[in-house]
Design an enzyme around this catalytic site. Structure first.
Site, PDB file in Angstrom:
ATOM      1  N   THR A 194       0.878  -1.176   0.000  1.00 21.72           N
ATOM      2  CA  THR A 194       0.000   0.000   0.000  1.00 21.72           C
ATOM      3  C   THR A 194       0.908   1.215   0.000  1.00 21.72           C
ATOM      4  O   THR A 194       2.031   1.155   0.519  1.00 21.72           O
ATOM      5  CB  THR A 194      -0.902   0.039   1.239  1.00 21.72           C
ATOM      6  OG1 THR A 194      -0.069   0.082   2.400  1.00 21.72           O
ATOM      7  CG2 THR A 194      -1.795  -1.180   1.315  1.00 21.72           C
ATOM      8  N   LYS A 450     -14.021  16.201  12.982  1.00 22.80           N
ATOM      9  CA  LYS A 450     -14.927  15.998  14.119  1.00 22.80           C
ATOM     10  C   LYS A 450     -15.172  17.348  14.774  1.00 22.80           C
ATOM     11  O   LYS A 450     -14.301  17.896  15.431  1.00 22.80           O
ATOM     12  CB  LYS A 450     -14.282  15.032  15.117  1.00 22.80           C
ATOM     13  CG  LYS A 450     -15.217  14.586  16.224  1.00 22.80           C
ATOM     14  CD  LYS A 450     -14.548  13.472  17.014  1.00 22.80           C
ATOM     15  CE  LYS A 450     -15.369  12.836  18.100  1.00 22.80           C
ATOM     16  NZ  LYS A 450     -16.753  12.963  18.157  1.00 22.80           N
ATOM     17  N   TRP A 455     -19.762  14.967  12.597  1.00 24.95           N
ATOM     18  CA  TRP A 455     -18.728  14.745  11.600  1.00 24.95           C
ATOM     19  C   TRP A 455     -18.981  15.602  10.373  1.00 24.95           C
ATOM     20  O   TRP A 455     -20.120  15.760   9.942  1.00 24.95           O
ATOM     21  CB  TRP A 455     -18.703  13.277  11.182  1.00 24.95           C
ATOM     22  CG  TRP A 455     -18.346  12.358  12.296  1.00 24.95           C
ATOM     23  CD1 TRP A 455     -19.215  11.632  13.064  1.00 24.95           C
ATOM     24  CD2 TRP A 455     -17.046  12.067  12.798  1.00 24.95           C
ATOM     25  NE1 TRP A 455     -18.528  10.910  14.007  1.00 24.95           N
ATOM     26  CE2 TRP A 455     -17.185  11.158  13.862  1.00 24.95           C
ATOM     27  CE3 TRP A 455     -15.764  12.489  12.446  1.00 24.95           C
ATOM     28  CZ2 TRP A 455     -16.110  10.659  14.574  1.00 24.95           C
ATOM     29  CZ3 TRP A 455     -14.690  12.000  13.154  1.00 24.95           C
ATOM     30  CH2 TRP A 455     -14.858  11.094  14.208  1.00 24.95           C
TER      31      TRP A 455
HETATM   32  P1  ADP Z   1      -3.185   4.165   0.024  1.00 26.05           P
HETATM   33  O1  ADP Z   1      -4.116   3.490   0.999  1.00 26.05           O
HETATM   34  O2  ADP Z   1      -1.803   4.123   0.500  1.00 26.05           O
HETATM   35  O3  ADP Z   1      -3.638   5.546  -0.427  1.00 26.05           O
HETATM   36  P2  ADP Z   1      -4.426   2.853  -2.180  1.00 26.05           P
HETATM   37  O4  ADP Z   1      -4.067   3.293  -3.532  1.00 26.05           O
HETATM   38  O5  ADP Z   1      -4.663   1.439  -1.935  1.00 26.05           O
HETATM   39  O6  ADP Z   1      -3.232   3.316  -1.276  1.00 26.05           O
HETATM   40  O7  ADP Z   1      -5.657   3.747  -1.720  1.00 26.05           O
HETATM   41  C1  ADP Z   1      -6.920   3.260  -1.388  1.00 26.05           C
HETATM   42  C2  ADP Z   1      -7.764   4.394  -0.877  1.00 26.05           C
HETATM   43  O8  ADP Z   1      -7.992   5.385  -1.881  1.00 26.05           O
HETATM   44  C3  ADP Z   1      -9.164   3.993  -0.460  1.00 26.05           C
HETATM   45  O9  ADP Z   1      -9.185   3.408   0.815  1.00 26.05           O
HETATM   46  C4  ADP Z   1      -9.901   5.338  -0.499  1.00 26.05           C
HETATM   47  O10 ADP Z   1      -9.676   6.092   0.694  1.00 26.05           O
HETATM   48  C5  ADP Z   1      -9.240   6.051  -1.643  1.00 26.05           C
HETATM   49  N1  ADP Z   1     -10.112   5.960  -2.813  1.00 26.05           N
HETATM   50  C6  ADP Z   1      -9.982   5.129  -3.853  1.00 26.05           C
HETATM   51  N2  ADP Z   1     -10.977   5.337  -4.751  1.00 26.05           N
HETATM   52  C7  ADP Z   1     -11.759   6.322  -4.258  1.00 26.05           C
HETATM   53  C8  ADP Z   1     -12.963   6.986  -4.691  1.00 26.05           C
HETATM   54  N3  ADP Z   1     -13.551   6.703  -5.850  1.00 26.05           N
HETATM   55  N4  ADP Z   1     -13.487   7.932  -3.874  1.00 26.05           N
HETATM   56  C9  ADP Z   1     -12.902   8.249  -2.713  1.00 26.05           C
HETATM   57  N5  ADP Z   1     -11.784   7.663  -2.255  1.00 26.05           N
HETATM   58  C10 ADP Z   1     -11.211   6.716  -3.008  1.00 26.05           C
END
Ligand code: ADP
Length: 561
Positions: A194, A450, A455
């Site tokens: 990640t 918060k 929220w």
């Molecule tokens: P990291 O967690 O390090 O940023 P990732 O690329 O796996 O790496 O990111 C996943 C995160 O990206 C999700 O948990 C979410 O918070 C965000 N995300 C992905 N797609 C969307 C979307 N369409 N809308 C909002 N947030 C998104």
């Protein structure tokens, strides 16, 4: 009772079969890669298939054993795609390293994964040298991406130094007659950490099974709708959740691929789109903000290809971006996903039961949600009292489960912070789902504001601010407040040559929010800091404004009370 058993063959799902299918059925399909000098290199699928088998054979010749990790430190191009299939074909596990991380962090990740070999672009050797001391690879295989001669050591390498090979020479001396080894469908094929936007990177390991199922999903008409006739331009890096799994699916179908190499500036992408017009391009919102701005700044210089659609995800997709694309005749498929979910967990499509029931504006608003769950992906919203109703209002943590969702992290015991007691992945995203199954991501748990016991969604505020014509980008962060716990601060980047003040922005978004939800302050900044995968890096902004002093009068901020 008479028992019964399935009569189906126990043939494992396998990437090897997709590789063989591509070589046999689509020899004439093309793979175009942009090189560092901006020229284009072309391979047919027949070339690519032959080279991929040569890579697998060479890795075996070098002593790669089943389960050994082979890291890649590469831009998006044909040789990286050879690694996608060639490393697993040899029984290895491809580990894509994120070249935008700090060198120490890349070294830490390579060490944590115990990567044995490294495949690296020659243009990225300076980066490799910066973390070489953190992790010793046994072999470093250099792709002569820029065309320069690779300096390989003659004879044995110095003690403690890895052996260095030239990727092309290695392929040339690979033994002919490579044979795939039998494998189980749950054997690993690739791993990705990640990007650590909200914490330490964690390793996710994909299997043949998860990758094949995810690829099949990508071809479904209601989802990515990838097809053989597509020309796919993966701008999303191949180290970012495997470029969202799309290269695997493109190979499965024989779609033409156009890789941008290291040239990701808006002007470069637009030039490439004129030369090799794509029908499907994928990238995070940041990439597309820049592209649309460049288009609007130079009317008539470029045209977006007819029939282009974009797949946008990785962060919230603002309605303003979807509308901007629509003005240029481009369709958008916004989706939600994570490294942990292979990664496409949900995608927008127009559910037929809603056709004729929503106005154009309502469709635009709905597109800015995160779509509906993909087949095989179960979703639920977990509130404090248990699962929430799908009514579009009740928010809680989005939790997911399915055959291409990770159930643990490499080298870690499954912790309760990431997995529920009944085995669902806790995404750390706060969301609601409506009665039609459309997911609305309100925020990341860590980015929610918060205020006075209530929220506020930073994402909703950002989208509203970004709809203002003078605004290029906006990120809203929570800052500690002595009375209300936290209050929102909006960090705004204006478009070149445009001006707007805090009062005007406040008035612009006021109709969409309760008064107490509006940001207490607007700060105008040069750029929103980015993470290694191009997302808004709110942790950086929070650091920057850590010493912020709110005015002492209590204002209207706070809570609805
Ligand atoms: P990291 O967690 O390090 O940023 P990732 O690329 O796996 O790496 O990111 C996943 C995160 O990206 C999700 O948990 C979410 O918070 C965000 N995300 C992905 N797609 C969307 C979307 N369409 N809308 C909002 N947030 C998104």
């Amino acid at each position: 009772m008479h028992s019964i058993r399935t009569t189906m063959m126990p043939v494992p799902l396998s990437l090897d079969r997709l590789l063989e299918r591509a070589g046999r059925l689509f020899p004439e399909s093309e793979i175009v890669s942009r090189l560092p000098d901006r020229s284009l290199r072309r391979h047919s699928y027949a070339d690519w298939h032959r080279r991929t088998l040569a890579l697998a054979s060479a890795l075996r010749m070098l002593g790669l054993r089943k389960g050994d990790r082979v890291a890649t430190l590469c831009w998006n191009h044909h040789a990286h795609l050879e690694c996608y299939f060639g490393i697993p074909a040899a029984g290895g596990v491809m580990h894509t390293l994120n070249l935008r991380l700090a060198p120490d962090e890349i070294g830490w990740i390579a060490q944590h994964a115990r990567d044995r070999f490294l495949v690296v672009d020659d243009v990225l050797l300076p980066l490799y040298r910066q973390f070489a001391a953190h992790h010793r690879f046994e072999r470093v295989i250099v792709v002569p991406f820029s065309g320069a001669r690779v300096a390989t050591a003659d004879g044995d390498p110095h003690a403690g130094e890895p052996a260095v090979d030239d990727y092309e020479q290695l392929l040339a001396r690979a033994p002919a007659g490579f044979e795939f080894a039998p494998h189980d469908e749950s054997d690993p094929v690739a791993m990705c950490y990640t990007s650590g936007t909200t914490g330490k990177p964690k390793g996710v390991v994909y299997s043949h099974r998860s990758t094949v199922l995810h690829s099949l999903n990508c071809a479904l008409p209601d989802f990515v709708a990838l097809a053989a006739r597509d020309v796919v331009m993966p701008v999303t890096p191949m180290f970012h959740a495997n470029s969202w799994g799309i290269p695997y699916a493109a190979v499965m179908l024989g779609a033409k691929l156009v890789f941008p190499g290291p040239h990701l500036a808006p002007e470069d992408l637009l030039d490439l789109m004129q030369a090799e017009p794509p029908t499907l391009a994928l990238g995070v919102p940041t990439i597309w903000f820049g592209l649309v701005q460049a288009l609007d700044a130079h009317p008539g210089r470029w045209r977006l290809p007819a029939g282009l659609r974009t797949m946008v995800g990785g962060a919230a997709v603002p309605e303003s971006l979807i509308r901007a694309f629509a003005r240029h005749g481009v369709g958008v498929a916004p989706g939600w996903g994570m490294t942990e979910t292979s990664p496409v967990g949900s995608i927008f499509y127009e559910k037929p039961e809603l056709r004729g029931r929503l106005s154009e504006d309502e469709w635009f608003a709905r597109k800015a949600l995160a779509g509906v769950p993909a087949p095989l992906v179960e979703v639920r919203i977990m509130g404090e009292q248990g699962p929430c109703a799908w009514n579009g209002r009740d928010v809680g943590e989005l939790q997911v489960r399915g055959p291409f969702i990770t159930g643990s992290y490499h080298g870690e015991a499954p912790g309760a912070d990431k997995f529920s007691a009944d085995g669902w992945l806790r995404t750390g995203d706060v969301a609601a789902i409506d009665e039609h199954g459309y997911i609305r991501i309100a925020d990341r748990t860590k980015d929610l504001i918060k205020s006075g016991g209530e929220w506020i969604s930073s994402v909703d505020l950002e989208n509203a601010i970004m709809a203002h014509p003078a605004v290029a980008e906006a990120a809203v962060i929570a800052l500690a407040h002595p009375k209300w716990t936290e209050r929102p601060l909006a960090c705004v980047v204006t478009k070149p040559g445009a001006t707007v003040d805090a009062q005007a922005l406040r008035a612009f978004i006021a109709p969409k929010f309760a008064k107490w939800q509006l940001p207490d302050a607007f700060e105008f900044i040069d750029a929103v800091p980015r993470t290694s995968t191009g997302k808004f890096w709110k942790a950086r902004l929070r650091e920057r404004f850590a010493g912020w002093q709110w005015p002492t009068d209590e204002g209207d901020g706070g809570s609805p009370a």
